[in-house]
Scaffold this motif. Structure first.
Motif, short mmCIF file in Angstrom:
data_model
loop_
_atom_site.label_atom_id
_atom_site.label_comp_id
_atom_site.label_asym_id
_atom_site.label_seq_id
_atom_site.Cartn_x
_atom_site.Cartn_y
_atom_site.Cartn_z
N PHE A 157 -18.13 -86.34 23.32
CA PHE A 157 -16.80 -85.80 23.00
C PHE A 157 -16.48 -86.03 21.52
N LYS A 158 -16.82 -87.23 21.03
CA LYS A 158 -16.59 -87.51 19.60
C LYS A 158 -17.34 -86.50 18.74
N ALA A 159 -18.58 -86.23 19.11
CA ALA A 159 -19.39 -85.27 18.34
C ALA A 159 -18.73 -83.89 18.39
N LEU A 160 -18.24 -83.51 19.56
CA LEU A 160 -17.70 -82.15 19.74
C LEU A 160 -16.37 -81.93 19.00
N VAL A 161 -15.63 -83.02 18.75
CA VAL A 161 -14.38 -82.84 17.99
C VAL A 161 -14.59 -83.14 16.49
N SER A 162 -15.78 -83.53 16.13
CA SER A 162 -16.04 -83.91 14.73
C SER A 162 -16.19 -82.68 13.84
N PRO A 163 -16.08 -82.86 12.53
CA PRO A 163 -16.32 -81.72 11.62
C PRO A 163 -17.71 -81.13 11.79
N ALA A 164 -18.68 -81.95 12.21
CA ALA A 164 -20.06 -81.45 12.37
C ALA A 164 -20.15 -80.36 13.44
N ALA A 165 -19.18 -80.32 14.36
CA ALA A 165 -19.25 -79.33 15.46
C ALA A 165 -18.63 -77.98 15.06
N GLU A 166 -17.96 -77.93 13.93
CA GLU A 166 -17.24 -76.69 13.58
C GLU A 166 -18.16 -75.46 13.53
N PRO A 167 -19.38 -75.55 13.00
CA PRO A 167 -20.25 -74.35 13.00
C PRO A 167 -20.74 -73.95 14.40
N TYR A 168 -20.51 -74.78 15.40
CA TYR A 168 -21.01 -74.51 16.76
C TYR A 168 -19.92 -73.96 17.68
N LEU A 169 -18.84 -73.48 17.08
CA LEU A 169 -17.69 -73.09 17.90
C LEU A 169 -18.02 -72.01 18.93
N GLU A 170 -18.81 -71.04 18.52
CA GLU A 170 -19.14 -69.95 19.45
C GLU A 170 -19.88 -70.48 20.68
N GLU A 171 -20.84 -71.35 20.44
CA GLU A 171 -21.62 -71.92 21.53
C GLU A 171 -20.73 -72.80 22.44
N MET A 172 -19.84 -73.56 21.82
CA MET A 172 -18.92 -74.39 22.61
C MET A 172 -18.03 -73.51 23.48
N ALA A 173 -17.54 -72.40 22.90
CA ALA A 173 -16.64 -71.51 23.64
C ALA A 173 -17.38 -70.86 24.81
N ARG A 174 -18.64 -70.51 24.59
CA ARG A 174 -19.43 -69.88 25.66
C ARG A 174 -19.60 -70.85 26.84
N ILE A 175 -19.97 -72.08 26.53
CA ILE A 175 -20.19 -73.07 27.61
C ILE A 175 -18.85 -73.39 28.30
N SER A 176 -17.80 -73.52 27.49
CA SER A 176 -16.48 -73.83 28.05
C SER A 176 -16.03 -72.74 29.02
N GLN A 177 -16.24 -71.50 28.62
CA GLN A 177 -15.85 -70.39 29.50
C GLN A 177 -16.62 -70.44 30.83
N LEU A 178 -17.92 -70.67 30.75
CA LEU A 178 -18.75 -70.73 31.96
C LEU A 178 -18.30 -71.85 32.89
N LYS A 179 -18.10 -73.03 32.31
CA LYS A 179 -17.71 -74.19 33.12
C LYS A 179 -16.33 -73.97 33.75
N THR A 180 -15.42 -73.37 33.00
CA THR A 180 -14.06 -73.16 33.52
C THR A 180 -14.10 -72.16 34.67
N GLN A 181 -14.85 -71.09 34.49
CA GLN A 181 -14.92 -70.08 35.57
C GLN A 181 -15.59 -70.67 36.81
N LYS A 182 -16.57 -71.54 36.61
CA LYS A 182 -17.28 -72.14 37.75
C LYS A 182 -16.31 -72.97 38.60
N ARG A 183 -15.43 -73.70 37.95
CA ARG A 183 -14.53 -74.59 38.69
C ARG A 183 -13.23 -73.89 39.13
N PHE A 184 -12.68 -73.03 38.27
CA PHE A 184 -11.34 -72.47 38.54
C PHE A 184 -11.35 -70.98 38.87
#
Ligand code: SF4
Length: 369
Positions: A41-68
């Protein structure tokens, strides 16, 4: 043992240093995992994660749809009083802000309930300032009794209470309590909350422990984004969430993302978060916790809210008024903060549907769909 004892062992500066030291490889490791831990979680909120936003959004969408599924739950806040005995440097209800004060009577509460019910809502969030004398436990008990015939889910966002008071409210039909820590920076917390009971950091941070012991169905956490470094505060909040989930495992949890907004008392944004960074934060929570309800209010702009629907948010308010009696009597100007997305419920529901999602007005947690 409460969460206060737990965070007493954590250093704000050391935690901050460990977040800002996260590298691209830490982010890539987090993204490759099926389930993320606090270090991820620390890594994902860090400045180092900013270039990975698209990939984070893709995984987040999949996980959210799976549960909700493709559903978005709608709720509406009902402000019952703008009385407040605290001074908070960022709020339009602060004791030192000269605005007319109002607390709704029984008749006015019922009128608001009828108006909101006609708008289609079944989940209402009671909101007041923090004023034990005007709006204490007895006032809330009475309000819940009045509202219960209209709504199947009642949430509360008011001053922190004692365990026995929560138990009494749960007996009346209270389902959820939201208490935001605002910031976990104990020293600076005092600067933002110089007067009133809210200045007691420990009492506030232990509120969720009292709620867990009282047996609440669901509790909400969050920080006021902008008061202090949002990355460090969010890691504290995630630590709090993890502690609570392990200690009070029968309770359900939600996290909200209030950003500082302009209000009658001015504001003091110290650590601004951009729209992209807020998306990053929301996605980081989803990757960290698949079960978590992630909630968004009308503080955000219409275009931001439209975009975030697909990326991890599961619960959203609409058509909100932040002044007491504002639905049945919209002319008075007693609002807590300016709302940004002013679209009505129908219009916003249509936006949700156009994105392929279903707006849900009942709470699936209570098995009422
Ligand atoms: S944030 Fe809450 S406690 Fe602080 S002034 Fe506003 S209503 Fe009162």
């Amino acid at each position: 043992m409460t969460f206060y004892d737990h965070i007493a062992q954590l250093s704000w500066d050391e935690l901050g240093a460990s977040i800002y030291a996260k590298s691209k490889s830490d982010v890539e490791l987090a993204l490759s995992k099926e389930s993320c831990d606090l270090e991820d979680f620390k890594a994902l909120v860090s400045p180092a994660a900013e270039p990975y936003l698209e990939e984070m959004a893709r995984i987040s969408q999949l996980k959210t749809q799976k549960r909700f599924g493709k559903t978005i739950q709608l709720y509406i806040p009902m402000y019952l009083s703008n009385e407040c005995q605290n001074i908070c440097t960022y709020c339009g209800f602060s004791l030192d802000v000269k605005i007319p004060r109002k607390t709704l009577s029984d008749q006015e509460i019922v009128k608001e309930a009828e108006t909101i019910k006609q708008m289609g809502y079944d989940h209402v969030l009671i909101v007041t300032g923090e004023a034990n004398k005007e709006v204490g436990t007895d006032y809330f008990k009475n309000a819940i009794r009045l509202l219960k015939p209209y709504f199947s889910h009642i949430s509360l966002e008011v001053q922190p209470l004692y365990r026995n008071e929560y138990q009494e409210l749960i007996q009346e039909g209270l389902n959820t309590v939201l208490v935001y820590q605002e910031t976990y920076h104990e020293k600076n917390y005092k600067l933002h909350h110089p007067k009133g009971k809210k200045s007691n950091f420990r009492f506030r941070v232990e509120t969720h422990d009292r709620l867990g012991k009282a047996g609440i169905h669901k509790m909400g956490l969050g920080v006021l984004i902008g008061l202090e470094d949002w990355r460090i505060d969010s890691v504290f909040n995630a630590t709090h969430l993890q502690y609570l989930e392990r200690t009070y495992w029968k309770t359900k949890y939600s996290v909200s993302f209030p950003r500082l907004r302009p209000c009658a008392g001015g504001n003091s944004v110290k650590s601004a978060i951009s729209d992209r960074q807020l998306v990053q934060l929301i996605c980081a929570y989803r990757l960290f916790n698949e079960e978590l309800e992630l909630s968004m209010s009308t503080r955000e702009s219409a275009s931001f809210r439209d975009n975030i629907i697909k990326l991890g948010i599961t619960s959203i308010s609409a058509d909100s008024k932040t002044d007491p009696g504002g639905y049945a009597n919209p002319k008075e100007n007693l609002e807590q903060f300016e709302i940004d997305d002013k679209r009505d419920t129908k219009e916003f529901s249509k936006v949700i549907e156009e994105q392929g999602y279903e707006p849900v007005f009942k709470d699936w947690d209570l098995g009422l769909q």
